[in-house]
Design a protein around this motif. Structure first.
Motif, PDB file in Angstrom:
ATOM      1  N   SER A 189     -24.164  -6.455 -22.922  1.00 17.70           N
ATOM      2  CA  SER A 189     -23.517  -7.113 -21.787  1.00 17.70           C
ATOM      3  C   SER A 189     -23.340  -8.595 -22.083  1.00 17.70           C
ATOM      4  N   VAL A 228     -18.258  -7.175 -20.849  1.00 13.77           N
ATOM      5  CA  VAL A 228     -18.431  -6.243 -21.957  1.00 13.77           C
ATOM      6  C   VAL A 228     -18.690  -4.845 -21.409  1.00 13.77           C
ATOM      7  N   GLY A 233     -19.675  -0.904 -29.160  1.00 14.78           N
ATOM      8  CA  GLY A 233     -20.344  -2.190 -29.070  1.00 14.78           C
ATOM      9  C   GLY A 233     -21.030  -2.669 -30.329  1.00 14.78           C
TER      10      GLY A 233
END
Length: 144
Positions: free
Chosen positions: A64, A78, A95
């Motif tokens: 995040s 994110v 990610g």
């Protein structure tokens, strides 16, 4: 001089690290504590004023990133999972960092100081994002 800048940046990052169990984005650090390949996985939070970034050492995934919106309210920009289990069970490299470098090295070969190097060819005869499986670094766990 460059070493002094890196050292200062490291001190700032350590000084901004948070020991809270719940992050500004609502993540619970306990949901990321596990063992993968005999290595401890954790969630690390860096906080500086109105911004916060949460990163796990499992392939250096940014989970995040909280930044102020136009009205000054913190917003997560994110897309990330709320726990390590989802990163382990759902296929893909969601990610994850791309590797030690981005893009392709033609035919996985280059010359440096008159020495020829051959890298793994993992993308149609070329070396993509460091050549290892999935474009991820060799170790799944990164030291922070």
């Amino acid at each position: 001089m460059k070493h002094i800048i890196y050292f200062a940046a490291a001190l700032i990052m350590v000084g901004c690290a948070s020991n809270q169990k719940t992050t500004l984005s609502g993540l619970d650090k306990n949901d990321f504590d596990t063992i993968v390949n005999n290595q401890k996985i954790s969630l690390f939070t860096l906080h500086n004023g109105d911004m916060e970034v949460c990163v796990t050492n499992y392939v250096g995934r940014i989970v995040s990133l909280m930044v102020p919106d136009k009205d000054g309210r913190p917003r997560d920009v994110v897309l990330g999972h709320d726990n390590i289990r989802d990163y382990l069970e759902i296929d893909g490299n969601f990610g994850a960092i791309i590797g030690r470098y981005g893009n392709r090295i033609n035919r996985g070969r280059f010359t440096l100081d008159s020495i020829d190097y051959q890298l793994p060819q993992n993308n149609y005869g070329h070396c993509l994002h460091d050549g290892s499986i999935g474009g991820q670094a060799e170790s799944t766990v990164h030291e922070f």
